[in-house]
Design an enzyme around this catalytic site. Sequence first.
Site, PDB file in Angstrom:
ATOM      1  N   GLY A   1       0.812  -1.205   0.000  1.00 20.67           N
ATOM      2  CA  GLY A   1       0.000   0.000   0.000  1.00 20.67           C
ATOM      3  C   GLY A   1       0.852   1.263   0.000  1.00 20.67           C
ATOM      4  O   GLY A   1       0.515   2.254  -0.667  1.00 20.67           O
TER       5      GLY A   1
ATOM      6  N   ASN B   1      -7.749   4.360   8.640  1.00 17.89           N
ATOM      7  CA  ASN B   1      -7.191   3.195   9.313  1.00 17.89           C
ATOM      8  C   ASN B   1      -7.237   3.356  10.828  1.00 17.89           C
ATOM      9  O   ASN B   1      -7.199   2.386  11.558  1.00 17.89           O
ATOM     10  CB  ASN B   1      -5.751   2.948   8.861  1.00 17.89           C
ATOM     11  CG  ASN B   1      -4.888   4.183   8.932  1.00 17.89           C
ATOM     12  OD1 ASN B   1      -5.231   5.216   8.354  1.00 17.89           O
ATOM     13  ND2 ASN B   1      -3.779   4.114   9.642  1.00 17.89           N
TER      14      ASN B   1
ATOM     15  N   GLN C   1      -7.762   0.097   3.617  1.00 19.98           N
ATOM     16  CA  GLN C   1      -8.546  -0.439   4.728  1.00 19.98           C
ATOM     17  C   GLN C   1      -9.941  -0.897   4.316  1.00 19.98           C
ATOM     18  O   GLN C   1     -10.668  -1.456   5.144  1.00 19.98           O
ATOM     19  CB  GLN C   1      -8.660   0.607   5.849  1.00 19.98           C
ATOM     20  CG  GLN C   1      -7.354   0.876   6.580  1.00 19.98           C
ATOM     21  CD  GLN C   1      -6.888  -0.307   7.434  1.00 19.98           C
ATOM     22  OE1 GLN C   1      -7.668  -1.192   7.771  1.00 19.98           O
ATOM     23  NE2 GLN C   1      -5.604  -0.322   7.767  1.00 19.98           N
TER      24      GLN C   1
ATOM     25  N   SER D   1      -3.661  -3.122  -0.552  1.00 19.45           N
ATOM     26  CA  SER D   1      -2.560  -3.862   0.053  1.00 19.45           C
ATOM     27  C   SER D   1      -3.071  -5.224   0.501  1.00 19.45           C
ATOM     28  O   SER D   1      -4.073  -5.318   1.206  1.00 19.45           O
ATOM     29  CB  SER D   1      -2.026  -3.075   1.253  1.00 19.45           C
ATOM     30  OG  SER D   1      -0.990  -3.779   1.890  1.00 19.45           O
ATOM     31  N   ALA D   2      -2.360  -6.285   0.101  1.00 22.69           N
ATOM     32  CA  ALA D   2      -2.860  -7.643   0.345  1.00 22.69           C
ATOM     33  C   ALA D   2      -2.890  -8.024   1.815  1.00 22.69           C
ATOM     34  O   ALA D   2      -3.796  -8.726   2.253  1.00 22.69           O
ATOM     35  CB  ALA D   2      -1.993  -8.649  -0.425  1.00 22.69           C
ATOM     36  N   HIS D   3      -1.914  -7.542   2.583  1.00 26.94           N
ATOM     37  CA  HIS D   3      -1.818  -8.049   3.960  1.00 26.94           C
ATOM     38  C   HIS D   3      -2.904  -7.487   4.878  1.00 26.94           C
ATOM     39  O   HIS D   3      -2.981  -7.864   6.041  1.00 26.94           O
ATOM     40  CB  HIS D   3      -0.422  -7.815   4.550  1.00 26.94           C
ATOM     41  CG  HIS D   3      -0.129  -6.401   4.958  1.00 26.94           C
ATOM     42  ND1 HIS D   3      -0.235  -5.967   6.261  1.00 26.94           N
ATOM     43  CD2 HIS D   3       0.260  -5.328   4.243  1.00 26.94           C
ATOM     44  CE1 HIS D   3       0.104  -4.689   6.327  1.00 26.94           C
ATOM     45  NE2 HIS D   3       0.406  -4.272   5.118  1.00 26.94           N
TER      46      HIS D   3
ATOM     47  N   THR E   1      11.402  -7.387 -10.616  1.00 29.83           N
ATOM     48  CA  THR E   1      10.933  -8.764 -10.801  1.00 29.83           C
ATOM     49  C   THR E   1       9.626  -8.963 -10.050  1.00 29.83           C
ATOM     50  O   THR E   1       9.529  -8.646  -8.869  1.00 29.83           O
ATOM     51  CB  THR E   1      11.999  -9.753 -10.282  1.00 29.83           C
ATOM     52  OG1 THR E   1      13.195  -9.556 -11.020  1.00 29.83           O
ATOM     53  CG2 THR E   1      11.527 -11.186 -10.432  1.00 29.83           C
TER      54      THR E   1
ATOM     55  N   CYS F   1       3.686   7.362  22.179  1.00 31.85           N
ATOM     56  CA  CYS F   1       4.651   6.442  22.757  1.00 31.85           C
ATOM     57  C   CYS F   1       4.844   5.212  21.908  1.00 31.85           C
ATOM     58  O   CYS F   1       5.803   4.485  22.059  1.00 31.85           O
ATOM     59  CB  CYS F   1       4.195   6.045  24.146  1.00 31.85           C
ATOM     60  SG  CYS F   1       4.414   7.401  25.287  1.00 31.85           S
TER      61      CYS F   1
END
Lengths: 388, 388, 144, 144
Positions: free
Chosen positions: B71, B151, B179, B199-201, B237, B325
Site C-alpha cells: 500500500g 485506518n 482499509q 494492500s494484500a496483507h 521482478t 509512545c
Amino acid sequence: MRRIYLDHAATTPTQPEVVKAMLPYFTNAFGNPSSIHSYGQEAKGAIEEARDKVAALIGAPSEEIVFTSGGTEADNFALKGVAFANEGKGNHIITTSIEHHAVIETCKFLERRGFRVTYLPVDAYGLVAPDDVRKAITDKTILISVMHASNEVGTIEPITEIGKIAGEASVYFHTDAVQTVGHIPVNVDDLGVDLLSLSAHKLYGPKGVGVLYIRKGTWLVPFMHGGDQERRRRAGTDNVPAIVGFGKAAELAQKDLSKEAERLTSLRDELIKGLLERIDHIHLNGHPTIRLPNNVNVSVDFVEGESMLLNLDLEGICASTGSACSSSSLEPSHVLLALGLSPEQAHGSLRFTLGRENTEEGIECVLEVLPRVVAKLRAMSPLLKSHR
Amino acid sequence: MRRIYLDHAATTPTQPEVVKAMLPYFTNAFGNPSSIHSYGQEAKGAIEEARDKVAALIGAPSEEIVFTSGGTEADNFALKGVAFANEGKGNHIITTSIEHHAVIETCKFLERRGFRVTYLPVDAYGLVAPDDVRKAITDKTILISVMHASNEVGTIEPITEIGKIAGEASVYFHTDAVQTVGHIPVNVDDLGVDLLSLSAHKLYGPKGVGVLYIRKGTWLVPFMHGGDQERRRRAGTDNVPAIVGFGKAAELAQKDLSKEAERLTSLRDELIKGLLERIDHIHLNGHPTIRLPNNVNVSVDFVEGESMLLNLDLEGICASTGSACSSSSLEPSHVLLALGLSPEQAHGSLRFTLGRENTEEGIECVLEVLPRVVAKLRAMSPLLKSHR
Amino acid sequence: MRDVWSLYSEKVMEHFKNPRNVGEIENPDGVGHVGNPVCGDIMELYIKVKDSTIVDAKFKTFGCGAAIATSSMVTEMVKGKSIDEALEISNRALAEALDGLPPIKMHCSVLAEEALKSAVEDYLRKSKHVLSEAKEKKGSNKSE
Amino acid sequence: MRDVWSLYSEKVMEHFKNPRNVGEIENPDGVGHVGNPVCGDIMELYIKVKDSTIVDAKFKTFGCGAAIATSSMVTEMVKGKSIDEALEISNRALAEALDGLPPIKMHCSVLAEEALKSAVEDYLRKSKHVLSEAKEKKGSNKSE
Ligand SMILES: Cc1ncc(COP(=O)(O)O)c(C=O)c1O
Ligand SMILES: Cc1ncc(COP(=O)(O)O)c(C=O)c1O
C-alpha cells in the site's frame, strides 16, 4: 520431461529450508513489526535476526542494512535518494553503459529532472576503466554508480579501484551487487562503497525483498515515504516472511560460498569449452576469467536468440538471450552493444547461468542439444547464405 | 496463553489457503515471469490469473491493475507519479489531514520539491466535506487524494461525492482504499476514482504486495524505474508467490464479504456498547455508524495508550493506540488531533480492529479485562487527581 | 496451475517446430527481402508463379519464434492463390491463422505481409519487364 | 523463533507490572512535577526527607510502559539515599538499572531524572525557606 534450469541470473528457486523458515510468519507469527503487542514484537525480533544475517554476508553493521522490495527498489532508492538529497552540492552522476535497467532507467528519469549523467564506455570484455571514472569526476559530481558484475555477460568490475577513486574525490559510491552477493565474496569495506544493492531472489531467497546497504553518514532522502519503518529510511509494512527468508538464504549462501563458486566455475568453463568446440562461428561474450562463476554468454552467428531459446525450451533447457525479441523494445541488449557487438551478434546471444541444482549432466545435455538447434536454425537463416 | 488478536488494521494473518496457493511458486514454479522459457511462462500465467481476481474484487479491467510492493508503494506511486507527470499543468494537490503517513509524508516530500498541498480539515467524526474539496480546487490542481476509510478511526469518507466533483473539474482522483478493499464493497467506477491503492496483507493476503489501480488514460510517470514489467508501469521482478497469494485472498474476500461485514459490525457494536457501559470517562472516536465494520476506537481519559496496550498484551489481548509512545515521534496521532481531540485524549486512545478469527468470546474478554486495566492505571494517574 | 503455459499459441509453436517450406527456390519468379538486423528480424520469401497463380513458396528467416511461424504460415497461405488474392492477405489474417500472436509480436506478422507484398511486387516488376520485353520483341517483330 | 519477544527488558516489564511506590505522600517534603500532556508523559514524584536522607518516595505517572517503570525504579533507588547522592542519579543509571531501554524510550529516563531533581529542588527550596525562617527566628531571638 526433465527440465534443466540455466537461468539463475533471472531468478533462483527458493531453497526448501528458506521456505520452511518463512512459513511460521504467514499464519502464526504474522504480526506487524511496528505493533507493540506480542505478535508485533515477535515479528520485530525475526526481522532483526534476519538483518544480522544479511549484514554478516556483506561484512556490514546491521544498522546499515535497509530492507527494500528488491534490487530494483534498492537501485532506485540509492540513485534518487542521493540525487534529491545532494542537488545543492551538484547535479552530476557517473555510471556505465552496461548497468541494469534499474540503474539506467532511473538515470534517465533523473536526466529529465535536471541531472546530468555520464555513461562510461566499457572495453570489449565489458570492463570499466577506473581511470575513466577518475577523469569523469567534476566538482558537480555527487554519485558514482558502477555495478559489481554484469547480469548479462558476467564480467566483474574493478569496484575496489573505483571505490578508492570515489573516496579520494569524496563522491558517494554505489554498486549494484545483485548478481554477486551470495556468489562471490562481497565486503562493503573492501569494496569501499557507500551504497550497495542486493536482491534475495538471486541467491535462493524469495522474490520481493532486497536490501540497500547505506553506510553511516550517507546523506540520502527516502524513496518510499510513509511510516517510521527501517529507522525512518524506508516506509511500508515490513515484509516479514520474505525478510526472514532472505536472512536464511544469506546464512546458507555464506556457508558454502567458496565451495559452490569453485564447483560452478569448473562447470562454466566446461560449458564454454564445449560450446566453442562443437559450434563454429560462436563467440564468448564478456571476460574469459574475470567473470561470475555461473555465467556463460555466447553469440551464435546467423541465428536469432529467441528462436534458439524456444528450441532449447522444447527440449527442457531453460536459458536466456539478449535479443530484442525477448523484450518489449526492438533494440537488442544495450550491454552487448556497449561491448561492441554488431546488432546481429547481439540478437544471436544466449546466456546460460548455472546454479545449485546444475550438474555435469546438464552441461552435457546443452552440449548435445544446442549444436542440433543451431544447425536447424542456420538451415533457415538468410544471413548464412550472404556470409558464404 | 490464548491470544486474542484485535489489530487487523495493522495486519492480518495470511489465510492457510492463501499460503497453500503460494507454495508451488517458491520452489517448483519459481520462474521469473519475464523469462521466455517454460518456467517463466508458467509464472507469467499465474500472475495474470491473480490479476484477474484482484481486478474482479474492485470491478476493474485487469489491464488497469498494477502490482506493487504494498500500500505504501501504491500511495507513493500515485502521488509522485501524477505530480511529476503533470507539473506542466499545475502544482497543486488536495488531500486531507487524516491520511495515512504514506500519503502525508509523500505530500511533504512533494512540497519540498515545489508542489503546493492543501490538507483539508475533517469534522469531529473524521468526515471530509465534499464541498471543501470543491472550494479547494484551483486551475493549478492536478490531483485530489482522499482515503476511502480511516485506518485509525474507521470513518468512511464520501468518496463517490468527491469523485463527482473531481470528475466535473477534470482533476485526477486517488483514493487510498487499503482499509476497505475486501472488507466493504469497492467499485472503482461507482467511486469515480482514477487511482486506488490496495494492500494484500490487510485482507488476509501476504505482506509485500499491493496494487495501484490506474484508470486507462491516467497520465503518470513510473515510480519504480527499470525493467519492462507490468506493461512498463512498474519495474522490478514480479513477486510471483505474493501476487498469487493476493489473487487467492481477493477471491476468498469476495466470496463472503457481505456476510463477514455483517458479522463484524455486530461484534463491533457489541464491543462499543460494552466499553461505554463499563468504563466511565470513555469516548468513541470516529463516526458511530459510517465506519468500517471492524473498527472500534476509543479514548480513555486520564490514562495513556501504550500502558493500556501493554497491560492488555499481558493478558493476551493485542490492540493498538494512537499514542505517541508507540511511534518514534513524540506527537500523538495526527488523525485524532485532526478530529479535535486534546493531546491527552489522543494519548489515551485504543484501537481494536476485528477480524475473521474473532468471536463473541474475544469481545467478552476485552470487556472483562479492560476495565480492570483502566482502574489500575487510573490509580497511578496524576491527571485523574487534577480532574477531581 | 494450468498445464500448459506458453508465450505462443499451439498453432504458432506447431509452425515453429515444423516450419513449412523452408529454403530457397532456384530461379524464383519473385523474391521479397524485408527486415534488418538491428531489429532482429530478416525474412526472405521466394515465389514461383504460373498463369498468375502462386504455385510454390519458400522462405528463409532470421528471427524469433513468431517470425519463423508467420514466415511458415505465409508460404502455406499463398500457395495456390492468385496474385491478386495473395496481395489481399493481411498481417491480421496471418496472426489469426496462427490463433493469435502476443501484442509485442504483431510486428512479425506485419513483416511477413511485407515480405509477401515485396515478393509479389518483384514478380510483377519482373513480369512487366518480361512482358514489355516480349512486347518490344513483338513490336520489333511487327516492325520487321 | 525465540521464546520471548518484547519491546522491553524483563526488568522493565517487572516494574511495569508491579510498580513500586505508587501514590502520593501526604505533606511531602518535596514534589517534582514534570512532563506535559502533549508529549504523553506526566510524572509526579513525592519525597519525604529526614536528616538530609530520603526516607520515602512515591509517584504518580501518566505515560507509557517505560515511563511507569522508570518512575517505579527512581522511587526505589532514591530511598535511603542522601540528598546529594540522589542528585547524582542520572538517567543512564536509571536505564541501566532497568537492564536498558529502547532508544526511542530513553526520554522517559530523562523525565524520571528530571522529576527527581525537581522534587529535590522543591525540598531544598522549602527547607531553605524553613531554614531561613528558622535563621530569621534565631536572629530575631538574638536581637531580642
Ligand atoms: C544487476 C541487477 N540489478 C538489479 C536487478 C533487479 O533486481 P530485482 O529483480 O530484485 O528487482 C537485477 C535482476 O533483475 C540485476 O541482475
Ligand atoms: C490506509 C492505509 N494506507 C496505506 C497503508 C500502507 O500499506 P502497506 O502496509 O502495505 O505499506 C496502510 C497500512 O499500513 C493503511 O492503513
